[in-house]
Design an enzyme around this catalytic site. Structure first.
Site, PDB file in Angstrom:
ATOM      1  N   GLU A 112     -53.805   3.076  56.971  1.00 52.24           N
ATOM      2  CA  GLU A 112     -52.460   3.015  56.380  1.00 52.24           C
ATOM      3  C   GLU A 112     -52.172   4.280  55.573  1.00 52.24           C
ATOM      4  O   GLU A 112     -51.069   4.832  55.615  1.00 52.24           O
ATOM      5  CB  GLU A 112     -52.334   1.788  55.484  1.00 52.24           C
ATOM      6  CG  GLU A 112     -52.463   0.468  56.245  1.00 52.24           C
ATOM      7  CD  GLU A 112     -52.582  -0.728  55.310  1.00 52.24           C
ATOM      8  OE1 GLU A 112     -51.570  -1.373  55.019  1.00 52.24           O
ATOM      9  OE2 GLU A 112     -53.723  -1.024  54.851  1.00 52.24           O
ATOM     10  N   THR A 138     -45.842  -0.261  77.355  1.00 55.23           N
ATOM     11  CA  THR A 138     -44.638   0.507  77.107  1.00 55.23           C
ATOM     12  C   THR A 138     -43.775  -0.418  76.260  1.00 55.23           C
ATOM     13  O   THR A 138     -43.844  -1.642  76.429  1.00 55.23           O
ATOM     14  CB  THR A 138     -43.858   0.899  78.386  1.00 55.23           C
ATOM     15  OG1 THR A 138     -43.390  -0.291  79.019  1.00 55.23           O
ATOM     16  CG2 THR A 138     -44.718   1.710  79.350  1.00 55.23           C
ATOM     17  N   HIS A 139     -42.998   0.124  75.351  1.00 52.34           N
ATOM     18  CA  HIS A 139     -42.154  -0.687  74.464  1.00 52.34           C
ATOM     19  C   HIS A 139     -42.961  -1.776  73.751  1.00 52.34           C
ATOM     20  O   HIS A 139     -42.441  -2.872  73.540  1.00 52.34           O
ATOM     21  CB  HIS A 139     -41.017  -1.355  75.246  1.00 52.34           C
ATOM     22  CG  HIS A 139     -40.188  -0.425  76.066  1.00 52.34           C
ATOM     23  ND1 HIS A 139     -38.985   0.065  75.637  1.00 52.34           N
ATOM     24  CD2 HIS A 139     -40.385   0.140  77.288  1.00 52.34           C
ATOM     25  CE1 HIS A 139     -38.470   0.863  76.569  1.00 52.34           C
ATOM     26  NE2 HIS A 139     -39.313   0.932  77.577  1.00 52.34           N
ATOM     27  N   LYS A 189     -59.588 -11.118  52.245  1.00 56.78           N
ATOM     28  CA  LYS A 189     -58.966  -9.954  52.873  1.00 56.78           C
ATOM     29  C   LYS A 189     -59.901  -8.763  53.109  1.00 56.78           C
ATOM     30  O   LYS A 189     -60.730  -8.443  52.277  1.00 56.78           O
ATOM     31  CB  LYS A 189     -57.779  -9.465  52.020  1.00 56.78           C
ATOM     32  CG  LYS A 189     -56.594 -10.374  51.985  1.00 56.78           C
ATOM     33  CD  LYS A 189     -55.980 -10.654  53.347  1.00 56.78           C
ATOM     34  CE  LYS A 189     -55.362  -9.445  54.001  1.00 56.78           C
ATOM     35  NZ  LYS A 189     -54.148  -8.949  53.403  1.00 56.78           N
ATOM     36  N   GLN A 210     -42.189  30.309  44.275  1.00 58.87           N
ATOM     37  CA  GLN A 210     -43.339  29.717  43.577  1.00 58.87           C
ATOM     38  C   GLN A 210     -43.575  28.274  44.027  1.00 58.87           C
ATOM     39  O   GLN A 210     -44.697  27.785  44.036  1.00 58.87           O
ATOM     40  CB  GLN A 210     -43.121  29.752  42.060  1.00 58.87           C
ATOM     41  CG  GLN A 210     -44.276  29.105  41.300  1.00 58.87           C
ATOM     42  CD  GLN A 210     -44.071  29.164  39.802  1.00 58.87           C
ATOM     43  OE1 GLN A 210     -43.758  30.230  39.267  1.00 58.87           O
ATOM     44  NE2 GLN A 210     -44.233  28.043  39.126  1.00 58.87           N
ATOM     45  N   SER A 254     -58.617  -7.271  48.606  1.00 56.61           N
ATOM     46  CA  SER A 254     -57.442  -7.597  47.813  1.00 56.61           C
ATOM     47  C   SER A 254     -57.890  -7.937  46.398  1.00 56.61           C
ATOM     48  O   SER A 254     -59.012  -8.398  46.183  1.00 56.61           O
ATOM     49  CB  SER A 254     -56.749  -8.802  48.449  1.00 56.61           C
ATOM     50  OG  SER A 254     -55.956  -9.489  47.515  1.00 56.61           O
ATOM     51  N   SER A 292     -47.056  29.176  36.487  1.00 60.45           N
ATOM     52  CA  SER A 292     -47.501  28.585  37.748  1.00 60.45           C
ATOM     53  C   SER A 292     -49.008  28.396  37.764  1.00 60.45           C
ATOM     54  O   SER A 292     -49.602  28.156  38.799  1.00 60.45           O
ATOM     55  CB  SER A 292     -47.070  29.483  38.910  1.00 60.45           C
ATOM     56  OG  SER A 292     -47.654  30.754  38.783  1.00 60.45           O
TER      57      SER A 292
END
Lengths: 455, 455, 455, 455
Positions: free
Chosen positions: C288, C153-154, C281, C320, C275, C22
Site C-alpha cells: 500500500e 481484462t477489465h 489482521k 531552490q 492492527s 536552504s
C-alpha cells in the site's frame, strides 16, 4: 449494433452509449486503423485464413472506407468506437467476408497498434520541426553575433552577454528535447499487434511479417504487457511537457523584452492581436498562448499518470481517457514549434537599446574582481572590496569611473588607467572560457550546432 | 476582419489565426454572451448611450443571432472568438447601430461574465444531480437495510458491517461535495461586468442594474481583480476533482464487488460492454471510465493552477486555455453523476454471498476482545490474547468455535457458551456507538439524510 | 556572516534567514560539493591561481570538513546554504588562503555540478537495483513456469495465462525503465562547472581537466543554459514517476491476489503489519505504501515542472525548491526497488487456487471461437455463436461441457469430442504466437531476459 | 515491540521497519495525540472502563510524555508511529494500567482525530495571518492613495491606474482565500473519534462528550466514512494552493516592478540576498522562493489527490503519505504570509517613476474614445478612428498633443482644447464606475475592507 449484443440480455440506451462511446475521441486514429487492418488482412491471407480474393475485397473495402472518412461521407451510426465503426461499415460494403477481418486480433492490441503508428509519425514530424527551429536560431544568432545585452540572474542585470549567446541557450535546450524524442521513438518502435486480448492466440500468425509491413523494428515480447502498457504515451507527454517548459521560458523572455520598458525586440504586428476596447494596444498573444499551452500539457502529464497508477493488468477501460492526451499533445507541440520559429525569425532586434541597458547597474563589478584576481588579490577579498565600493558609489549616485585617482588607489592595487577600457564589449570578449559568451566561443557553438544539424 | 485592423501594419495570416482563434473553445459560451449583451444594451439605454429604438434593434438582432447559433446556421468567418463573431454578425444584421454595443465594455470583463453565468447554471445542475444521487443512496440503503457484508481495512476483511452502512458512507461524501459546490456558487455570485479592460470606465454605467438583471447578488469591488482572477474556475475544478475522487472510490469498489470472485452485486448488462474477441465477457466499462475521468479532471486542476501561477495582473492571453477546463469539467461531472446513480439504483444485490464472505477470516476477533473488556480484562491484554489464539487456530485450520471447553478456559475469563451467539448479525447489532454500523444507527443516518434533503 | 554583507545596508533578521536558508534542504549535497571543490582547487593550481602548497592546504582542509560533516561535528552557524557553510568553515580552518577557493566559480555552476554528481551516482544505483529485481522476476517465473492463473481484462477473468507470463510482463516494464534511466544518465553526463554565474569567466580555466577529474564525458556548450536548466532533474523525476506507476500496478495486483478472496499468493508476515485494535489482521502495508509513494513522486513531477514553467533565464531562486524533489525521489525509488524485490522473491504461490479460479466463467470461450475459425467458420460468426451459447448456458447455470450432443450439433460444426481436451492447460499451450502465453514462448522470454541481463 | 507481534510468525527486520515506520512523518502530531488520548481517558472513566485513580495515572503519564517530547528527551525505540510510541512509553511509565488506554479506539479514528485537531489550529492561524496581511494592504493603499502607475493587460501598458487600486486587487484575493479557509474549517469541525477501526464499537462510549471536550461542534455520522476520508486535507491543500497562486502573482509583479528597468519600488536590503561571485547584486530571493513554493504546494495537491483516487474504503496504508502534505502545507502558508506582509509593508514606493511610466505609450487612447462616445460618436467608430491615429502618430514618433489643430479637426468632433487636461491624473479620476480606479472609488474599497476586517 454491437458485435456482442447477442450475449447481453439488455443493451445500453442512448445516454449510456453517449457516455461510453469513444468515437469523437478516437476518430483521429482511423488512417492508422485502416492501414493496420490492411496489413493484418495480408498476414491472414498468408496464414491461409483468408483467400487471395477475399484479401483483395477486404483491402479495397478498407480503402473505400478510408476515402469516406477522408471526405467526411462515412455514415456513422451508434458505433462504440472507430474500430467497430470500420468493421461495421466493411460488413455493409463487402458483406460476410468482413466477418474474417478480426480473426486473431483483439481491440486491445489493435488500439495500441493504432496509437503507436500515429505517435511514430508525429514524433518524426516533431523532430523535423525542432530541427528547423534550431536552424532559425543558428541563423538569427549568426546575424546578430556581436549584439550585446544584459544577462540576468534573479531577473536583475548580472553581466553583459551576447544576444547570440542567450539565443543559443535555447538551441541546446532544443537539442536535448530532440534527443529525448528520439529515445521515445526508439522505445515506441515495437509492434503490439498479435498480442490478442492479452494472451496471444492459438491461430497461426506471423508477427514478424506484420512488423516489417508496418515498419516496426521489433515485436513486443509479452502479450500482457503489450496490451496493458501506455509507457509510450506517458513518456511522450513527459517529453512534450519538458519541451513546452523551454518554449514557455522563451515566450516569457520575449514578452518581457518586447515590452516598451525594454524595447529590445519588436514582435511583428501579425503575431500580435489588439484589444476590443483600447485602440492603442498590440498584445503578444501568441507568446502568452504558448505559456498557457505549457500548462495544458503539464495537466495531461498528470492526467495520464494518475490514470495508470494502480491499474491492474491488462486492458481496463480507464485507458480510453488516453485519447485526448494522445491526440492533442502532438497537435499542440507541432503548431507551437511552427509558430515560435516564425516569430524568432521575424522578430526585429534593437541592438542599441540592448546595449544601453547592458551598461548600467555596475554589471562590470565582476570583471573588476577578476582583474584584481589576475593582479594577485585573493578572490574573496577582491569580491568584498568591490562590493564595499559599489555600496559607497550607489549612495553617491556615481559609478566606477567617477572615482578620483586618490579614491581609486585606496581600493585597487593597480592604476586607474587600466580600467579605462572597461566596457561591456571588452567584458564580453574576455569571457573566453569554454562555453562562455566571448564572440569566438559563441561562433564555436554555432559551428558545432551546424555540425549537429548536418548529421 | 478584426476590429483592431486599422491600427496594425500587418495582419495575421491563416495559420496564425488558427493558432490564436478561440472559436472552437469558447463557442459554448454564446448563450451567456448574448444574454449578457442584451442586459448591457438595456443598461446603456438607461444611461442614454442608446435610444429606445436602438435598444430594440440590438436586442432583437442578438436574439436572431442566438437562433442562428442554436440552429447551426450562424455564418462563421475568420472570427477571433465567439464575442467578436457575435459583434461582427450583429453589424451585418442591424448595421451601424451595432457600433454602440461594446460601449463601456471590454472583452476582459465580458468573458468573465460569460464564464460566471455558465458556471452558475452548471453548479446548480450539479447540486441537483448530487441530491438525486443521495436520494437513490437512501432508497437503496433502506431497501437493503439489514444486509451484512465484510467491511475492509487494507482490503482485508476487518469487521462485518451493514451494506447500507457502507453505502451511506458515500451519502456523506456527496453531502460534503454538495456543500462545497454551494460555497463555490456563493463566491461565484459576483458580477464582473462594468470593470472595463482593467480600470473601470469614465462612462456612466449602472452595475447594480446589471447585477439585478443578470441575477448576481453583488458587483465585484475591484476592476483589476475582476478581470484577472479565475478563482471561481480553480475552486470549481478542485471541488469537481474531489467529487470525482469519491466517485472513483465507489467505482473501484463496485468493480471489485461485482467480479466473479466476490459476486456481491451484479451490474445490469446495459451498463456493461462486451469484448471484440472474447464472447463471454461483460465488462464494467462505465465504472472504469469514471475512474479514468477522475484522472482527467485532476489533470485539469493541475493545468488551470499552473496556468495562473506567477501571471502578472490583469488579463493575459494564457487565460484562453481555461476554456477546455471550464467547458469539459461540468459536462463530465453532470454526466457521471447521472449514470452512477442509475447504476447504484439498478444494481442487483446478492445478500447471501455478502453474508457468507462476512463470516470468514476471524472477523469477529475484535468482538471477542470487546467482550473480554466488558468482563474486565484490560483492552491491550485481551487484544494480545486473542491475537495469540488466532495464530494458533490458523495453523490448525480451525476457528473460534472449534476450541474445546478446556482450551477455551485457558484463554477466556468466561464460559464458552457466552460466545454461542457470536455471529456477524449480532456483531453488527452490537456496534451501537453513534455513527456505528448497528441497524438502529444506520436508520438514524438515513433519517437524518432524509431531513437534509428535505431542506 | 554573509559574503555579501559589506554591500548591503541592512541584513536579514533570523526569521528572514530561516525563510531563505536552504541548509536543511541541500545538506545532502555536501560530499559532492567537497569533491567538486577539490577538483576545482587542482584546476586553479594548474592555472597558476593557487600555489602547490596552497592547493595542499585547501584540499586537506576540505577533507577535514568532509569528516566533520560525516561525523556530525561540523559547527553550523547561520549559513545560507551548504556551499557557503563549507567556504566559511574552510576560512576558519585554513585562514586566508580559503579566499581563493571560489576563484572563477559561482554558486550557480557549483550547485548544478553538485546536483549532477549526486544524480549520476543515484541513477547508477537505481539501474543496478532494477537489474537485481529483474533477476528475481526471472527466477520466480522459472520456478513457477507452468502455474496457470486467470488473466484479466477489465478485472474480469478473460483467458487463462501462465503466472510466469504475468510476472514477466513486469520484467519488460522494468526493462523499459532501465533503458529510460540510462538515457537520463547519458544526458546528465555533462559538466556545468566553469560556466560562472551565467557568462563564463575571463580567468584562465581548464574545463576539460575538470570534466576528466569529475568523470563527466563532456562539458556544457553554453554557460547560460548550463546554470538555467534543470532538465536532468525533470527527466529523472518523470522517469521515476513512470517506474512507480509500474510498481504501483504490481502492488495493486499483489494486494488483491493475496486477499482471502483470491488466496493466490501469501505475503510473508514480515512484510505485513497488524492492527492496533483487530487482533486477527495482517495488512499488506508495504504494498500500500508503494502505491502511496507513486502519488508522492507524481506530485514532485508536477511541482518541478510548474516551478520551471515561464521562468526567465538564468538562475532564479525558485530553483531552490528543486532540492526536496532531487533528494527524496532517488531515496524512494531505491528503497522501494529493494523491498519489492524481496517481497516478490519471498511471496508464496498457491498454484491450486490460481488454477481453480482459472477454470471458471467461460474463460475458454475464445478458444472455442478459435477452434471454429480453424474449422472454417469466419471469426465474427463464430464469435457471435459462442456469445449466444454463453448467454443461454449462463441462464441455465451450466457450462460448455454440459451441452448435450444434440445441442452441441446445433451450434458447432464439429463433434463434441473435439472439445474434450478443452482445459486451461491446453488453452495456454495453444497460445504459441510470438509473445504469447504458451510455456515454450514464456521460456523464450526468460531466455531473452537472461541474455539482456548478461550484457 | 509491536502490539501485534504475538499474532505474527515472523517480524519485520530493520530495513522493513524503516520502510514502513512513519515516526519521522507523524511526529508533529504528538501534542494532538496526547490531548486526544487524555480526553479519551476521561470518557472511558465516565463509561466505567477506567477507575478515577486509573484516569489520574493515565492523564498524568500522558502529560509526562508530552514534556519528554517537548524537551526532546523521549526515548524512541523502533516504534511504528507516534501513536504506538506513546502507548509503549506510557506502559513503561505507568505499567499495566496503560493496557486500558486504547479501549474502544483504533489508530484509524485516532489518526484522523489528530490530523483534524492539528489542521483546525493551523487554519485559525492562517486566517489571522491573512487578516493582518489585509490590514497591511489597507494601510499601504491608504498611504499611497493617489500614486499613479500604468495598469497592464498582456504585460503591456493599458490604462493608468492607482497604485492603491492595484494593491487592493490583492486584498480581495485574500478576502476570498480567507472565506475559503473558513469553509474548510467548517467542514473540518467534525469529530471522528469513536468510529473504531471502521464500524464503531460495542463498548459504551460517549462521543458527544468527546466532541465537547475536544471542541468539535459535531460528531461524524458514519464510521466508515470517518476513517476513510481525507477530504479535509484535500480541500485544505487546494485552498492553500489557490492562496499561493495569488501570492506568486504578487511576487512576480514585485520582482518585475523592483527591477532597475522599472524602479517603481525598492525591496529593502534585508529581504534580498547577494551573489557569491558578483559583488554588485541584490536579488529578490524571498519573492522568488514564494513563486517556487507555489509549485511545491501544487505538487502536494496532485499527490494527495492521486493518492486517494480509486482507493477502496476504509483505511489503507497509502494514506500514510498524507503526512508530509499535512505537515508542510500549513508551515509554508504561514511563514509565507508572515514574510510577504513584511515586504509589502516595508517596501519603498517611487511614485515619480511610476507616474512617468504611466504617461507613455498612448495609454490615454481609451479616454479619447470614451470622450468621443460622450460627444455622440458610436463606440466602435471612435475606437477605429483613434486606432488609426495611433498608427500614424507612432510612425511619426509623435503623441496626441503634437497633432496640429487642423489634423485634430480631421479626426475629432470637438476642439483640441478639450483634450488639454488629458493627463493620467484626470484619466484616473474619470474612472468613477463602481469598482473603478477613481480615488473616490478606491477609498470606498478601503472603507469596505476596513469594515470587513472589523467584523
Amino acid at each position: 449494433m454491437k458485435v456482442w449484443e447477442k450475449r447481453f440480455s439488455e443493451l445500453p440506451d442512448d445516454s449510456i452509449l453517449e457516455f461510453t462511446s469513444s468515437l469523437k475521441d478516437d476518430f483521429f486514429l482511423y488512417p492508422y486503423d485502416i492501414k493496420g487492418s490492411q496489413a493484418h488482412v495480408e498476414m491472414l491471407c498468408r496464414g491461409g485464413y483468408i483467400s487471395p480474393e477475399e484479401k483483395k475485397i477486404l483491402i479495397e473495402g478498407l480503402e473505400k472506407i478510408k476515402k469516406e472518412l477522408d471526405q467526411g461521407t462515412f455514415p456513422f451510426q451508434k458505433d462504440e468506437d472507430i474500430h467497430m465503426a470500420i468493421e461495421r461499415r466493411l460488413q455493409e460494403l463487402v458483406g460476410e467476408v468482413a466477418d474474417k477481418l478480426h480473426t486473431a486480433r483483439s481491440r486491445n492490441d489493435q488500439v495500441v497498434l493504432d496509437e503507436k503508428m500515429f505517435l511514430k509519425e508525429k514524433i518524426k514530424v516533431i523532430i523535423e520541426k525542432i530541427k528547423s527551429f534550431q536552424e532559425i536560431i543558428l541563423g538569427k544568432a549568426e546575424e546578430n553575433i556581436e549584439v550585446i545585452m544584459p544577462g540576468f540572474t534573479h531577473f536583475r542585470p548580472a553581466q553583459p552577454v551576447l544576444f547570440s549567446h542567450w539565443l543559443m541557450a535555447y538551441f541546446w535546450m532544443m537539442e536535448r528535447d530532440k534527443e529525448r524524442f528520439k529515445d521515445v521513438l526508439k522505445r515506441n518502435d515495437v509492434l503490439p499487434l498479435g498480442s490478442g486480448a492479452l494472451s496471444g492466440t492459438s491461430l497461426n500468425i506471423d508477427r514478424e511479417f506484420l512488423a516489417k509491413k508496418l515498419a516496426f523494428s521489433r515485436v513486443s515480447p509479452n502479450s500482457m504487457d503489450a496490451v496493458s502498457e501506455r509507457d509510450f504515451i506517458v513518456e511522450f507527454v513527459f517529453s512534450s511537457s519538458l519541451l513546452f517548459l523551454h518554449l514557455s521560458r522563451l515566450s516569457e523572455e520575449l514578452i518581457i523584452y518586447s515590452s516598451p520598458f525594454f524595447a529590445w525586440i519588436t514582435i511583428p504586428d501579425k503575431y500580435c492581436t489588439g484589444s476590443s476596447i483600447m485602440p492603442q494596444k498590440k498584445n503578444p498573444d501568441i507568446l502568452e498562448l504558448i505559456r498557457g499551452k505549457a500548462s495544458k500539457i503539464l495537466g495531461y502529464a498528470t492526467a495520464i499518470s494518475s490514470l495508470i497508477k494502480s491499474l491492474p493488468l491488462t486492458y481496463n477501460r480507464d485507458l480510453q481517457e488516453d485519447k485526448d492526451v494522445l491526440r492533442e499533445t502532438p497537435r499542440e507541440v507541432i503548431s507551437t514549434l511552427e509558430i515560435i520559429q516564425r516569430i524568432v525569425k521575424e522578430m526585429e532586434i534593437h541592438p542599441a537599446n540592448m546595449q544601453k541597458d547592458a551598461t548600467t547597474s555596475y554589471v562590470l563589478a565582476t570583471d573588476l574582481v577578476e582583474l584584481m584576481v589576475e593582479k594577485g588579490t585573493p578572490f574573496r577579498q577582491a569580491y568584498r572590496k568591490v562590493g564595499e565600493i559599489v555600496k559607497i558609489l550607489e549612495k553617491q549616485g556615481k559609478d566606477f569611473s567617477s572615482l578620483s585617482q586618490e579614491e581609486w588607489n585606496k581600493y585597487f592595487p593597480f592604476p586607474k588607467e587600466e580600467m579605462k577600457d572597461f566596457e561591456v564589449k571588452i567584458s564580453v570578449e574576455r569571457k573566453k572560457s569554454s562555453g562562455g559568451t566571448a564572440p569566438s566561443r559563441v561562433k564555436e557553438q554555432i559551428a558545432r550546432g551546424r555540425e549537429l544539424l548536418a548529421k
